[in-house]
Scaffold this motif. Sequence first.
Motif, PDB file in Angstrom:
ATOM      1  N   VAL A 940       0.850  -1.201   0.000  1.00 38.73           N
ATOM      2  CA  VAL A 940       0.000   0.000   0.000  1.00 38.73           C
ATOM      3  C   VAL A 940       0.877   1.240   0.000  1.00 38.73           C
ATOM      4  N   SER A 941       1.914   1.237   0.852  1.00 33.66           N
ATOM      5  CA  SER A 941       2.830   2.378   0.931  1.00 33.66           C
ATOM      6  C   SER A 941       3.544   2.593  -0.401  1.00 33.66           C
ATOM      7  N   GLN A 942       4.039   1.492  -1.002  1.00 31.94           N
ATOM      8  CA  GLN A 942       4.767   1.620  -2.271  1.00 31.94           C
ATOM      9  C   GLN A 942       3.856   2.083  -3.408  1.00 31.94           C
ATOM     10  N   LEU A 943       2.636   1.577  -3.429  1.00 26.85           N
ATOM     11  CA  LEU A 943       1.698   1.986  -4.473  1.00 26.85           C
ATOM     12  C   LEU A 943       1.318   3.458  -4.315  1.00 26.85           C
ATOM     13  N   THR A 944       1.205   3.893  -3.061  1.00 26.43           N
ATOM     14  CA  THR A 944       0.888   5.304  -2.810  1.00 26.43           C
ATOM     15  C   THR A 944       2.011   6.197  -3.323  1.00 26.43           C
ATOM     16  N   GLN A 945       3.275   5.795  -3.032  1.00 26.96           N
ATOM     17  CA  GLN A 945       4.418   6.574  -3.521  1.00 26.96           C
ATOM     18  C   GLN A 945       4.509   6.524  -5.042  1.00 26.96           C
ATOM     19  N   CYS A 946       4.170   5.356  -5.608  1.00 28.09           N
ATOM     20  CA  CYS A 946       4.179   5.203  -7.073  1.00 28.09           C
ATOM     21  C   CYS A 946       3.164   6.161  -7.713  1.00 28.09           C
ATOM     22  N   GLN A 947       2.022   6.264  -7.069  1.00 25.79           N
ATOM     23  CA  GLN A 947       0.974   7.157  -7.571  1.00 25.79           C
ATOM     24  C   GLN A 947       1.450   8.604  -7.530  1.00 25.79           C
ATOM     25  N   GLN A 948       2.076   8.970  -6.423  1.00 29.69           N
ATOM     26  CA  GLN A 948       2.566  10.343  -6.292  1.00 29.69           C
ATOM     27  C   GLN A 948       3.687  10.626  -7.293  1.00 29.69           C
ATOM     28  N   SER A 949       4.531   9.609  -7.515  1.00 35.47           N
ATOM     29  CA  SER A 949       5.685   9.785  -8.396  1.00 35.47           C
ATOM     30  C   SER A 949       5.270   9.899  -9.857  1.00 35.47           C
ATOM     31  N   HIS A 950       4.350   9.056 -10.297  1.00 36.77           N
ATOM     32  CA  HIS A 950       3.962   9.010 -11.711  1.00 36.77           C
ATOM     33  C   HIS A 950       2.795   9.944 -12.039  1.00 36.77           C
ATOM     34  N   GLY A 951       2.074  10.360 -11.020  1.00 40.80           N
ATOM     35  CA  GLY A 951       0.864  11.140 -11.266  1.00 40.80           C
ATOM     36  C   GLY A 951      -0.317  10.215 -11.451  1.00 40.80           C
ATOM     37  N   GLN A 952      -1.536  10.757 -11.165  1.00 38.64           N
ATOM     38  CA  GLN A 952      -2.731   9.921 -11.156  1.00 38.64           C
ATOM     39  C   GLN A 952      -3.019   9.304 -12.519  1.00 38.64           C
ATOM     40  N   VAL A 953      -2.834  10.082 -13.587  1.00 38.55           N
ATOM     41  CA  VAL A 953      -3.174   9.581 -14.934  1.00 38.55           C
ATOM     42  C   VAL A 953      -2.277   8.403 -15.298  1.00 38.55           C
ATOM     43  N   ASN A 954      -0.981   8.593 -15.144  1.00 36.88           N
ATOM     44  CA  ASN A 954      -0.037   7.523 -15.485  1.00 36.88           C
ATOM     45  C   ASN A 954      -0.225   6.316 -14.569  1.00 36.88           C
ATOM     46  N   PHE A 955      -0.521   6.585 -13.290  1.00 35.56           N
ATOM     47  CA  PHE A 955      -0.722   5.473 -12.351  1.00 35.56           C
ATOM     48  C   PHE A 955      -1.958   4.670 -12.730  1.00 35.56           C
ATOM     49  N   ASP A 956      -3.027   5.391 -13.119  1.00 28.98           N
ATOM     50  CA  ASP A 956      -4.237   4.677 -13.540  1.00 28.98           C
ATOM     51  C   ASP A 956      -3.958   3.829 -14.777  1.00 28.98           C
ATOM     52  N   ARG A 957      -3.125   4.375 -15.689  1.00 24.25           N
ATOM     53  CA  ARG A 957      -2.780   3.613 -16.882  1.00 24.25           C
ATOM     54  C   ARG A 957      -1.997   2.338 -16.501  1.00 24.25           C
ATOM     55  N   LEU A 958      -1.110   2.479 -15.504  1.00 23.91           N
ATOM     56  CA  LEU A 958      -0.347   1.310 -15.040  1.00 23.91           C
ATOM     57  C   LEU A 958      -1.286   0.270 -14.417  1.00 23.91           C
ATOM     58  N   MET A 959      -2.243   0.738 -13.632  1.00 26.83           N
ATOM     59  CA  MET A 959      -3.170  -0.197 -12.984  1.00 26.83           C
ATOM     60  C   MET A 959      -4.085  -0.860 -13.996  1.00 26.83           C
ATOM     61  N   GLU A 960      -4.386  -0.151 -15.098  1.00 30.43           N
ATOM     62  CA  GLU A 960      -5.222  -0.763 -16.133  1.00 30.43           C
ATOM     63  C   GLU A 960      -4.507  -1.922 -16.829  1.00 30.43           C
ATOM     64  N   SER A 961      -3.166  -1.909 -16.784  1.00 34.65           N
ATOM     65  CA  SER A 961      -2.407  -3.004 -17.410  1.00 34.65           C
ATOM     66  C   SER A 961      -2.469  -4.289 -16.590  1.00 34.65           C
ATOM     67  N   VAL A 962      -2.925  -4.167 -15.338  1.00 32.19           N
ATOM     68  CA  VAL A 962      -3.030  -5.322 -14.455  1.00 32.19           C
ATOM     69  C   VAL A 962      -4.342  -6.040 -14.732  1.00 32.19           C
ATOM     70  N   ASP A 963      -4.328  -7.353 -14.687  1.00 33.72           N
ATOM     71  CA  ASP A 963      -5.530  -8.159 -14.896  1.00 33.72           C
ATOM     72  C   ASP A 963      -6.602  -7.736 -13.898  1.00 33.72           C
ATOM     73  N   PRO A 964      -7.855  -7.528 -14.379  1.00 34.37           N
ATOM     74  CA  PRO A 964      -8.927  -7.055 -13.479  1.00 34.37           C
ATOM     75  C   PRO A 964      -9.106  -7.945 -12.241  1.00 34.37           C
ATOM     76  N   ASP A 965      -9.005  -9.265 -12.410  1.00 34.98           N
ATOM     77  CA  ASP A 965      -9.149 -10.165 -11.262  1.00 34.98           C
ATOM     78  C   ASP A 965      -8.055  -9.915 -10.232  1.00 34.98           C
ATOM     79  N   ILE A 966      -6.805  -9.703 -10.720  1.00 32.55           N
ATOM     80  CA  ILE A 966      -5.693  -9.449  -9.817  1.00 32.55           C
ATOM     81  C   ILE A 966      -5.921  -8.121  -9.083  1.00 32.55           C
ATOM     82  N   SER A 967      -6.391  -7.098  -9.831  1.00 33.35           N
ATOM     83  CA  SER A 967      -6.680  -5.796  -9.208  1.00 33.35           C
ATOM     84  C   SER A 967      -7.724  -5.937  -8.114  1.00 33.35           C
ATOM     85  N   SER A 968      -8.772  -6.728  -8.396  1.00 35.51           N
ATOM     86  CA  SER A 968      -9.832  -6.938  -7.406  1.00 35.51           C
ATOM     87  C   SER A 968      -9.276  -7.618  -6.153  1.00 35.51           C
ATOM     88  N   GLN A 969      -8.415  -8.634  -6.341  1.00 36.20           N
ATOM     89  CA  GLN A 969      -7.815  -9.335  -5.211  1.00 36.20           C
ATOM     90  C   GLN A 969      -6.906  -8.400  -4.411  1.00 36.20           C
TER      91      GLN A 969
END
Length: 975
Positions: A940-969
């Motif tokens: 959670v801490s690393q993802l929060t820093q990743c979001q701050q580092s890349h910005g919300q738009v880029n972070f959302d794009r990165l999360m979209e590359s993750v399989d939806p089931d994995i994101s849900s888990q």
Amino acid sequence: MDMETAGPVVLDTLSRACSQDASVLKPAEHQLQQWETQPGFYSIVARIFSNHDIDTNVRWLAVLYCKNGIDRYWRKTAPHALAETEKDLIRKQLISNFNEPVPQVATQVSVLTAKVARLDCPRGWPELIPTVLQAVRCNDQLVQERALLTLHHVTKMLASKRLAADRKMFEDVTKEIFGYVLSLWNGHLSHFLQLAGSHDEGMMVAVDRCILTLKILRKQTAFGFRELHTNPESVNFLGSIFPHLEAMLDCRRSLWGHHSVVEKCERVIVTLTKILLDVLTMHPNSFLGYIKTTLQFVVKYNFTEKGLLFERFAVNCFNLMKGILFSETYKPRKSVQEQETVSQISMEAHLMVKEFFTFQMLAEICRRLVLQYFLLTTDDLTTWDADAEEFCQEEGGDSFKYSLRPCTEVLFLTIFKEFRLSLTPILMEMVQSIHGPCDPDSLEAILKKDAIYNAVGLASYDLYDDIDFDNWFSSTLLGELRVKNDSYRIVRKRVIWLIGQWVSVKLSVKLRPTLYEAILSVLRTEEDLAVRLEAAATLRSAVDDFEFNPEQLLPYVEPLFSHLFQLLTHVRECDTKMHVLHVFSFVIERMGAMIRPYTAALLQYLPGLWQESADHNMLRCAILSTLIHLVQGFGSMCTNFHDFLLPVIHLSTDVTQDPHVYLLEDGLDLWLMTLHHSPLLTEGLLKLFNNMPSLLELGTENLRVCLKIIEAYILLGPRDFMQHFHSVLVSSLSSLMTDIRAEGLILILRLIELVFRAFPADGPRLFSPMLPGLLKDILAPEENPMLMSMYLSLFSRVLLQNQELMWSVLEQTAPHLGQDSQQALGKLLDLWCDKMDWVSQPERKKICALALSSLLTVNLSTVVEKFSSIINMCVEVLHDVCRQDEVTGVQIDFLVMGDQDGPPESGMEGDQEDNEHERRKKMLSRQDPVHSVSLKDYMVSQLTQCQQSHGQVNFDRLMESVDPDISSQLRMFCA
């Protein structure tokens, strides 16, 4: 070496090597050693020992040198192998020397010929057997005897070969010469029996030839036929054995007084019985027709009034009877899958045995075994009086094949197990006949009681349902121990032995204190030494029992230790001291921490015993074993005797000292145990480590325990130890890793990982010279899951604890792969993703996931490309290390330890013990990110820093590359 010119020089050197003067002897031996690899040397030596005009001692030494040369240099693949021309000269010399006048040299030449035959015959030396047989047929008595001697040794050597082709070759040789050797045997035996009545001087020559031919026939009979019963000559020979035995036994009786001839007769008789034993063992199907005759013969000469004729004959007879009863071939088959022929043989044999062993026959055999053969002899009692320690030496292993008493006991047990229902009433009747103490002045009654008690002890497991041992122990046996008459020592020794046999069979737990009191009563210094030694053995049996309760023994420990200590000081023999020490060790081991208040006396005695045993390395091994158990029992208090302990460990593990060859294994175990239980790292323990580098150079034989010792040092005093020995440790481990199997490499990597855990920042830097090589290994194809798991775990710690060093290692490794550092990182992450399933332990999986999570905040294109793969792997690990809290329903990381927690049972370390070492491991585990950091919180801490580092738009794009089931888990875990 020129044969023509060097012969006299070699002869002179051999002559000087026979000198009693060391100043002459040593240079000659050195010169001969130099010549051993010179061409032509052994052919010269062969000419020397074949020259009967040369001094006998010189020729005898020449044969020995030639024998050693054949062992080392005869094979074509051997270093400095003999040339074929030289070997041919030696072979010709050997088969032209059947007139050797000196028996000792003749024997050595025959053995030498056999050694060559084992390597060359028949293909490389086809003329050997025909030449020897021609010499055997010679009318010259000396030539014939020497040829027979050679044939005997050659046959013995060829029969020992076990490969299929070699066995076929020996069968072919046997087929060719068996009939002729058999005719020789029959002729020589007839000649001897004719001369035996006349006391002719030729008897000795005749019987010697009988012995030689019979030895040849023995090997050919056992190993030269596929099936004896299909060959008329072998059937004829086997059928004649029993009449020949009868004749030789009668001859032995008639020649009584002619000691040398009687001794030769006994050798013939023993060899004939050995042939029967060989056939029973090697050809049980062919022996079927001789079962009844053999049993009748054994009973006639051993279980009738004829009595004990001579020991070696009785031993072989008893082993024949035991072998028939014990043979799997002769036991009825219950399985329908058994071959019909085997089943038929089994049934025939079973019926013959059943018909022979009638109740009357069994009763007679049982009574004679117990009341005749079990009785202590005059020689036994004389030995007891002269040397009680020698009398108490146990005969184990295969002694039943050669020694009468163990052979008799094994036969008794075999018969009793086979016919228990018939023999139990007979044995119980014997026990009743000696009920209660007997007359101490009647040696006959004492020996009879000893024999019957021996039988009851041997058959303890088979008599379980027939003897109320608790009642017998309380009402009778304890009373026997109270009879202190000197001659009654025989009964006291047997009774305390008998109790030891029954203690694990049928002695109630409630009677154990009474047993310990009984043992104490016969351990006292005024008791006979043999009785005391037997009492010590019974104590070990009592403590070794499944139902042993240390609290029951506790009140008796102090007096028992006192008496055992006195016994240890009274015995002289190294073996006896070892036996008593093993009793000490076993009691200490079984009592555990309860033993601490009672071992002061032993600690006072052991230093003196250690000094006295300087020439007895096996005794020192026993002392080391005792010290290991003492350290375990003392725990952290073992520092009280470090002054004795550390020098002992130093000597045992110092490779520059000769005793280390014997003491090293136990010394290493003692070293490890001492470190495990020591509360702090002393200067003495630190100095002891100077022995370790040389031990690591020895290779992998003791690698496991050596690495465990290093581990113990790192946990015991990490700062002091690493400050003194970090460079030695790195260089030693680097050297070991250059040429080692995967199992050893895993052990070394575990140790390096421990350093990384103990020193998160400095540890990886310390081993930084090794890391590029390890990274190349990890990126190469590796098919060992455990090794790959260690590699990933190790680099996870580097990545998590020192990212800067990790980038440096990647930069150093990338050029060797033809890539840049980012490509190398990508390849590593691909490998991580591919091999993550190979990491089986939750702890190692978690450290990998923590390391991968640490990359989420790194702004590198490679990490961005692998973002989804990193998340996939981390979520997979979250499933492995998280459990739902039953109260809150929240997912929690079960590997995180609280203040009072120890490492989970699935931890990376080995077996858990309650000692200082385990406490230190737990303390280190509490500091380990695996057990101190929650994976889900860290993510959670690393993802929060990743979001701050890349910005919300880029972070959302990165999360979209993750399989939806994995994101849900992931959201479920991080909620």
